[in-house]
Design an enzyme around this catalytic site. Structure first.
Site, PDB file in Angstrom:
ATOM      1  CG  ASP A  83      -7.859   5.080  -0.692  1.00 31.03           C
ATOM      2  OD1 ASP A  83      -8.121   6.109  -1.432  1.00 31.03           O
ATOM      3  OD2 ASP A  83      -6.798   4.489  -0.841  1.00 31.03           O
ATOM      4  CB  SER A 124      -1.992   5.535  -5.856  1.00 31.80           C
ATOM      5  OG  SER A 124      -3.198   5.847  -6.628  1.00 31.80           O
ATOM      6  CG  HIS A 160      -4.990   7.903  -2.680  1.00 30.97           C
ATOM      7  ND1 HIS A 160      -5.380   6.600  -2.661  1.00 30.97           N
ATOM      8  CD2 HIS A 160      -4.323   8.193  -3.822  1.00 30.97           C
ATOM      9  CE1 HIS A 160      -4.809   6.235  -3.900  1.00 30.97           C
ATOM     10  NE2 HIS A 160      -4.248   7.207  -4.467  1.00 30.97           N
TER      11      HIS A 160
END
Length: 546
Positions: free
Chosen positions: A441, A215, A470
């Site tokens: 995602d 991320s 994710h």
């Protein structure tokens, strides 16, 4: 209202350091010689007294607040490590780990991730977790408004007449941050955090580090690689933020992708009408969602053991998390079914406490704002936001206004964003980087993975076609996890040519089941956690980039 907001913003600005901050202003010559004095401290390791992982060691590292003034004020970064156990000649050095956020703790990662790969590979690395500057166990731990997320919050939907309340709330938050933390907030950007990574490297006494980031951790890793390419040995980026997109535009992209995930949830639920009894088409399920939200506007549900009530804002927060992890879909569908068919709010209360209830303070939110609001020039005019977000909401109503108000402090943030944007990523002099990206995602949309591959010429991109987790590693998908293991083992990379070097299949959708609350409801509610779920929970979300 505009006058009041302007006064709040002006009050916050009094505490600023003035001028533009960000990569351009704080830059120090990248990839400098190892003998440069950074004014940092030393690492003294001691047992973390972790009964689950007794070998885990902890330390604090002193680093400069401002790397342009290395002898100035200091802060401390909390680290832990799981030392390599392989023979010295087989060891491959430290691998630094970051789950995202910005601002999420990485201290859980050494014990967890090392346990997800074969022991003969895991034993060759020193696994290093850390809390980013200003967060969690690092010193200081920045808190701007410990009650900012307390329930019941104003309704997110602008047609409910709550925009003035949210504007005041967001402006007040920015002012609160500046009042107490003007000396640190301008120095909590991704670049500052990347320089902390190099301080950790120096303190570890190594020339090169390995890195895994998910991320926002992909922004952190790519930024480190741009600043210090000669200090990178291996790097893995999982669920990728595009290297050139502005944070405002990234949030708009998230809105559209979260709508697609919500539509997918509604379609999945409709196919399981025999279980949930919400209708046999996606539109009926989406209507059920709005029915519950409307009902909560009139009569909020009990949030216990969390304080306050579950109104429409808390309800939306509970459901948007399904865009990060589809294993939550059975519980989410149960929430709707129980509420509408049985007038039972217990599944909603349990889901809220597991997925959306706030912690004891505002958690990583100061770090989130300090990075995002400062690294780009955000729109400062509410009229622009109102018109632009209405256009997005017209096609992506599920998440747009929820996301807008979450980011609204950037409208008033006292440290002006860098007009040049984030640090330009070119991949110059970097070794091959391994990239992982799912096509569905919602938090870090697929376009980001493609853009990062294009920016890093030597990289290899692994795509999970149809995947929607994710952070896609460590969910039991051998195609993905074995690729990661091979790279850590000896640097092996997928051999495919073109933008996509390897494609992996997605995991199967979850089996539709009605998640019945246990009979001892009070005990079940007490056991429901607030804040992020542990990584061992199959419904956990890691590295939330909101």
């Amino acid at each position: 209202m505009r006058k009041a907001i302007a006064l709040l913003s002006a009050a916050a600005a009094v505490a600023t350091l003035g001028g533009i901050v960000g990569p351009a202003a704080s830059a120090v010559e990248p990839d400098g010689p190892d003998l440069v004095d950074t004014g940092q401290g030393k690492l003294v390791w001691s047992s973390c007294n972790d009964t689950t992982t007794p070998a885990l060691q902890c330390a604090m590292l002193e680093v400069p607040v401002d790397y342009a003034d290395p002898r100035g004020r200091k802060i401390k970064i909390k680290l832990n490590r799981l030392p390599a156990t392989a023979p010295k000649d087989k060891q491959q050095g430290p691998i630094l780990l970051n789950p995202g956020g910005p601002g999420d703790s990485g201290l859980w990662m050494p014990g967890y991730i090392s346990g997800q790969i074969p022991a003969d590979v895991a034993s060759t690395y020193d696994w290093i977790g850390f809390d980013p500057r200003g967060t969690n166990g690092s010193d200081p731990h920045v808190v701007c408004d410990a009650h900012y997320f307390d329930a019941e919050r104003p309704d997110y939907q602008v047609d409910q007449g709550t925009s003035k309340a949210w504007l005041k709330k967001a402006a007040g938050y920015a002012a609160d941050c500046a009042a107490d933390w003007s000396w640190l907030l301008p120095h909590m950007t991704t670049v500052d955090n990347a320089r902390d990574l190099d301080s950790i490297r120096r303190a570890l006494g190594v020339t090169k580090i390995n890195f895994y980031g998910g991320s926002w951790g992909t922004s952190l890793g790519s930024t480190y690689g741009q600043l210090f390419p000669s200090h990178v040995r291996r790097m893995v980026l999982d669920s990728i933020v595009g290297p050139t997109i502005s944070w405002y535009d990234h949030n708009v992209l998230q809105d559209r992708e979260h709508q697609r995930r919500f539509d997918a949830f509604a379609d999945w639920t409709a196919k399981a009408d025999s279980v949930y009894h919400l209708g046999t088409d996606a539109k009926a399920v989406e209507q059920a969602y709005h029915q519950v939200e409307d009902a909560l506007r009139k009569e909020p549900a009990d949030a216990a053991p969390s304080t306050g009530k579950i109104g429409p804002a808390e309800f939306e927060d509970t459901f948007y998390s399904g865009g990060y992890n589809f294993l939550r879909w059975p519980r989410m569908a149960t929430v709707l079914s129980a509420y509408l068919n049985q007038h039972d709010t217990r599944p909603l209360t349990i889901a809220y406490n597991k997925y959306a209830a706030p912690g004891a303070d505002d958690g990583a939110f100061p770090a989130y704002n300090a990075a995002q609001c400062t690294e780009n020039a955000w729109p400062r005019d509410w009229e622009f936001w109102k018109k632009d977000q209405a256009k997005v909401d017209a096609t992506a109503p599920f998440y747009t206004y929820n996301n807008m108000w979450y980011n609204a402090a950037c409208m008033f943030w006292p440290y002006q964003g860098n007009p040049a944007g984030r640090l330009k990523i070119t991949g110059k002099n970097l070794p091959p980087v391994l990239l992982f990206q799912a096509t569905e995602d919602a938090a870090t949309p697929y376009q980001g993975g493609l853009a990062m591959h294009d920016a890093l010429p030597g990289s290899k991109l692994v795509v999970q076609d149809g995947g929607s987790f994710h952070e896609i590693l460590f969910h039991g998908n051998a195609c993905l996890d074995d690729t990661f293991t091979a790279y850590l083992r000896d640097g092996s990379l997928p051999q495919g040519k073109g933008r996509i070097a390897k494609t992996c299949a997605p995991e199967a959708d979850p089996t539709p089941v009605y998640v019945t609350p246990p009979p001892a409801t009070a005990k079940a509610l007490t056991a429901a956690r607030t804040g992020p779920l542990p990584p061992t929970d199959p419904e956990a979300v890691r590295g939330v980039l909101r």
